[in-house]
Design an enzyme around this catalytic site. Structure first.
Site, mmCIF file in Angstrom:
data_model
loop_
_atom_site.group_PDB
_atom_site.id
_atom_site.type_symbol
_atom_site.label_atom_id
_atom_site.label_comp_id
_atom_site.label_asym_id
_atom_site.label_seq_id
_atom_site.Cartn_x
_atom_site.Cartn_y
_atom_site.Cartn_z
ATOM 1 N N CYS A 214 -25.616 -31.552 6.151
ATOM 2 C CA CYS A 214 -25.722 -32.921 5.820
ATOM 3 C C CYS A 214 -26.945 -33.064 4.777
ATOM 4 C CB CYS A 214 -25.966 -34.141 7.054
ATOM 5 S SG CYS A 214 -27.273 -33.572 7.949
ATOM 6 N N HIS B 169 -29.667 -36.325 11.675
ATOM 7 C CA HIS B 169 -28.607 -36.313 10.463
ATOM 8 C C HIS B 169 -29.224 -36.917 9.255
ATOM 9 C CE1 HIS B 169 -24.531 -36.548 8.726
ATOM 10 N NE2 HIS B 169 -24.731 -37.930 8.636
#
Length: 394
Positions: free
Chosen positions: A126, A364
């Protein structure tokens, strides 16, 4: 559209690519047929004997608008992906598998109104996806990458980045697969890294002369120097003339809750006294001194690193700071330039890299980006959503 896909990349290596020579039907096929007819008509007639008949064109097996000719016999061919000897069931299975790999299934259809294409998360990539989307949305870097023309000895990383940008630019899908590009980076896809560290390393890579060269420092690099001045005689140290380039400023938010207060603390003059006194060449002794940061120029695109981590001596680990932090939509940095400098235009907020998660070592990354049409979009790997425009001062 698979009708426009030549399937050459189904081969595992260059030898298989040469072994499989697909020829498209349609306009190109008709042109080739016309060339063969012209060549046959222009062939000289034999002096004696019957008129020679034009050679019968070799029949080629058609498989879903793709024609291929194998140079080996069915018994000698060991390529299980050879179209010449694939059965229809095997071909359909391979075709479906390739569609899934390319993300061309019905589940990957982009919703109406979504202007941008996402990037598939390969496990823990990510942070790469977020920064690549930033480079793509930024007009200067997007044009520089797409206009780059390398040689056969050029880096495969930049070549694959250019191809990935082209897919982001042309694709109508919800997301594209960056596996080939990420593979050139030689990183572990199951291990998350810091987006700030990746940004510094990747921009330094792009700055090489045979890559994007001077475009990178012209966008992301500023100039500053550290001035140390004796408080007794006002003489500045020789190191005060050393100029450093910088691409970002680190903001300590443990005791500051706004970007303005962090900047004030960052550029505040520091007094070096007692054990921190410095040697003065004029006074021939150690004297108290004042240390200050003098900025000669700020980069056109400025990064602020919000330090959300602190070291915990008890657990001897990094701990994340969850407190709120305010930053404005526009920012005037002219007052932090050295005296006598020309005022610079106001900066406007164009991107926010966000880290979700309680841990300093995992979580994330997503990124919110502003585009030239004055719209905000959030890029969360495969999902791209339009954000409500930010209102107010902060």
């Amino acid at each position: 559209d698979l009708e426009d896909y030549d399937f050459v990349d189904l081969c595992d290596d260059e030898e298989q690519a040469q072994h499989l020579s697909p020829v498209r039907n349609g306009a190109r096929g008709r042109q080739n047929a016309q060339k063969r007819n012209v060549a046959q008509m222009a062939a000289p007639k034999p002096a004696n004997g019957p008129r020679s008949q034009p050679a019968t064109p070799t029949k080629r097996r058609k498989i879903n608008s793709v024609t291929a000719k194998c140079t080996l016999s069915a018994a000698a061919c060991t390529n299980e992906r050879c179209f010449q000897h694939l059965r229809k069931a095997n071909y359909d299975s391979l075709r479906k598998k390739k569609c899934d790999e390319l993300g061309m299934g019905s589940v990957n259809k982009r919703e109406d109104g979504v202007k941008y294409c996402g990037l598939k998360n390969l496990g823990a990539t990510c942070y790469i996806n977020s920064f690549i989307q930033f480079l793509y949305i930024t007009q200067q870097t997007r044009e520089a990458v797409l206009n780059w023309r390398g040689t056969e000895f050029s880096d495969d990383i930049l070549r694959q980045l250019r191809l990935l940008f082209a897919r982001l630019h042309l694709s109508k899908l919800r997301y594209v697969d960056p596996t080939t590009f990420v593979g050139t980076l030689k990183v572990r896809t199951d291990q998350e890294q810091d987006v700030e560290e990746f940004r510094k390393i990747f921009l330094a890579f792009l700055e090489a002369p045979h890559r994007l060269g001077a475009i990178i420092p012209s966008l992301f690099s500023g100039r500053m120097r550290y001035v140390i001045e004796c408080q007794r005689c006002s003489r500045q140290s020789e190191s005060s003339n050393n100029i450093f380039s910088f691409t970002d400023l680190d903001m300590n938010i443990e005791y500051s809750k706004t970007l303005e207060s962090c900047l004030t603390a960052y550029f505040a003059e520091e007094v070096l006294d007692q054990d921190n006194r410095v040697s003065c060449a004029s006074c021939n002794s150690k004297q108290a001194a004042a240390k200050a940061i003098v900025v000669e120029s700020f980069p056109p695109l400025m990064f602020f690193n919000i330090r959300r981590y602190r070291y915990d001596p008890e657990s001897q680990t990094r701990v994340k700071i969850d407190s709120s932090f305010k930053f404005p939509l526009t920012l005037d940095l002219s007052k932090y330039l050295q005296k006598g400098s020309q005022p610079i235009p106001e900066y406007r907020l164009v991107g926010i890299f966000a880290h979700a998660g309680d841990s300093a070592t995992s979580g994330h990354y997503t990124v919110d980006l502003w585009d030239q049409s004055d719209e905000w979009w959030q890029f969360n790997d495969e999902t791209v959503t339009k954000r409500v425009s930010f209102k107010g001062k902060n």
